[in-house]
Scaffold this active site. Sequence first.
Site, PDB file in Angstrom:
ATOM      1  N   TRP A  12       0.910  -1.283   0.437  1.00  0.00           N
ATOM      2  CA  TRP A  12      -0.059   0.014   0.051  1.00  0.00           C
ATOM      3  C   TRP A  12       0.863   1.977  -0.580  1.00  0.00           C
ATOM      4  O   TRP A  12       0.399   2.605   0.103  1.00  0.00           O
ATOM      5  CB  TRP A  12      -1.068  -0.278   1.153  1.00  0.00           C
ATOM      6  CG  TRP A  12      -1.617  -0.961   0.807  1.00  0.00           C
ATOM      7  CD1 TRP A  12      -2.579  -1.424   0.329  1.00  0.00           C
ATOM      8  CD2 TRP A  12      -3.144  -0.839   2.046  1.00  0.00           C
ATOM      9  NE1 TRP A  12      -3.677  -2.084   0.124  1.00  0.00           N
ATOM     10  CE2 TRP A  12      -3.740  -2.261   1.087  1.00  0.00           C
ATOM     11  CE3 TRP A  12      -3.520  -0.899   3.105  1.00  0.00           C
ATOM     12  CZ2 TRP A  12      -5.537  -2.694   2.581  1.00  0.00           C
ATOM     13  CZ3 TRP A  12      -4.595  -1.173   4.280  1.00  0.00           C
ATOM     14  CH2 TRP A  12      -5.090  -2.180   3.444  1.00  0.00           C
ATOM     15  N   GLU A  99      12.445   1.795  -3.270  1.00  0.00           N
ATOM     16  CA  GLU A  99      12.271   3.622  -3.131  1.00  0.00           C
ATOM     17  C   GLU A  99      12.532   3.753  -1.452  1.00  0.00           C
ATOM     18  O   GLU A  99      13.643   4.567  -1.376  1.00  0.00           O
ATOM     19  CB  GLU A  99      10.531   3.804  -2.792  1.00  0.00           C
ATOM     20  CG  GLU A  99       9.785   4.017  -3.942  1.00  0.00           C
ATOM     21  CD  GLU A  99       8.051   3.802  -4.116  1.00  0.00           C
ATOM     22  OE1 GLU A  99       7.469   3.150  -2.633  1.00  0.00           O
ATOM     23  OE2 GLU A  99       8.100   2.984  -5.197  1.00  0.00           O
ATOM     24  N   GLU A 169      11.637  -6.038  -8.971  1.00  0.00           N
ATOM     25  CA  GLU A 169      10.499  -4.918  -9.714  1.00  0.00           C
ATOM     26  C   GLU A 169      11.864  -3.672 -10.605  1.00  0.00           C
ATOM     27  O   GLU A 169      12.939  -3.407  -9.467  1.00  0.00           O
ATOM     28  CB  GLU A 169       9.961  -4.324  -8.265  1.00  0.00           C
ATOM     29  CG  GLU A 169       9.850  -5.235  -7.470  1.00  0.00           C
ATOM     30  CD  GLU A 169       8.631  -3.700  -6.697  1.00  0.00           C
ATOM     31  OE1 GLU A 169       7.845  -3.999  -6.927  1.00  0.00           O
ATOM     32  OE2 GLU A 169       9.056  -3.398  -5.998  1.00  0.00           O
ATOM     33  N   GLY A 236       0.010   0.389  -6.907  1.00  0.00           N
ATOM     34  CA  GLY A 236      -1.523   1.004  -6.892  1.00  0.00           C
ATOM     35  C   GLY A 236      -2.333   0.365  -6.713  1.00  0.00           C
ATOM     36  O   GLY A 236      -4.112   1.358  -6.365  1.00  0.00           O
TER      37      GLY A 236
HETATM   38  P1  13P Z   1       3.078  -0.134  -8.994  1.00  0.00           P
HETATM   39  O1  13P Z   1       2.736  -1.333  -8.637  1.00  0.00           O
HETATM   40  O2  13P Z   1       2.530   1.306  -8.868  1.00  0.00           O
HETATM   41  O3  13P Z   1       3.411   0.273 -10.206  1.00  0.00           O
HETATM   42  O4  13P Z   1       4.753  -0.332  -7.965  1.00  0.00           O
HETATM   43  C1  13P Z   1       4.695  -1.326  -8.015  1.00  0.00           C
HETATM   44  C2  13P Z   1       5.081  -1.363  -6.160  1.00  0.00           C
HETATM   45  O5  13P Z   1       6.740  -1.047  -6.301  1.00  0.00           O
HETATM   46  C3  13P Z   1       5.372  -2.713  -5.251  1.00  0.00           C
HETATM   47  O6  13P Z   1       6.499  -2.523  -4.651  1.00  0.00           O
END
Ligand code: 13P
Length: 252
Positions: A12, A99, A169, A236
Site C-alpha cells: 500500500w 523507494e 521490480e 497502485g
Molecule cells: P506499482 O504497482 O504502483 O507500479 O508499484 C509497484 C511496487 O513498487 C510494489 O512494491
Amino acid sequence: MSERRSLVAANWKMNGSLESIHQLVGAVSQGMSEKTKSEVLICPPFVYIPELARLLAKTDIRLGAQNVSHLESGAYTGEVAPAMLKEFGCEYVIVGHSERRMLYSESDVRVAEKFIAVQANTMIPILCIGELLEERESNNTEEVIARQLDAVIDKAGIQAFKHAVIAYEPVWAIGTGKTATPEQAQEVHEFIRLRLARHDHETAEAIRILYGGSVKADNAKQLFELADIDGGLIGGASLVAEDFLTICHSVR
Ligand code: 13P
C-alpha cells in the site's frame, strides 16, 4: 509445472486512512473465494498494522510490513524493530524496495542486514531487486541484479533463501504505467533463479519470485502465466479492491 504456490502481495506504500482501509479490506476479503488459488498478503503502513491484524484475523489474508529496522532495540528514533512486527502478527516483511534504496539511501549491505533480522524473528523477507532505466538501457540489468542478490547471498547464505521471497521490480516500471513485457520479466526471473541455482538447485527451484511494477488487472494474467513468475507485488492497483481481486484471480 512447479509446485510453488503463487503469492500476490499488496504494497500500500504511504496510502490510506482508517476509513479507507476498512472499506478496502472488507471488499477484498469478501471477494475472496475458492477460486482464489494464490496466497494473498497485505503490507500496510506501520501504524495500521494493529488494525489490519484485527481485520484480517478471520480471513485467509496474510499480514506483512513494508520495512523494518535491521536492529533489535535501542535508541533509534523513528525505527520499528522486527520483534514488534512479529508481535502484531506480521508474517512477511518487504526489504530493499527501490523507494527505500533510492529515497532513503539503503545500501545492499543494509538490505542484507534487514533480510537477516526479519528471518531471525521468524518472519519471511520479500527481497526487492531491480534495475534503473539507465542501467537497462546500458545493458547492465543482469549485473545490477547479480550485485543486489549476491550481497544477500554472501551475508545470509544460500540456505536462508529457503525461507524468503524475491520480488523483481524494474525501477522504471514502478508507478509509471510502463510494465515490463512478459518476455523482459521472464528473462530476469530466469536469470535470478539460475543465479541461486549456482549455489543450490533445490532452493532455486522452490523460491517464489514475484514481479512488481505497474501490474494491473489487464496485464496480470500474461505475466503470471510465465514459468518463473510466481505472483506479484502490487502497488497502485492494490488500493482498488476490484482491481486487486482481479490480479489475485489471474494466477495460474
Ligand atoms: P506499482 O504497482 O504502483 O507500479 O508499484 C509497484 C511496487 O513498487 C510494489 O512494491
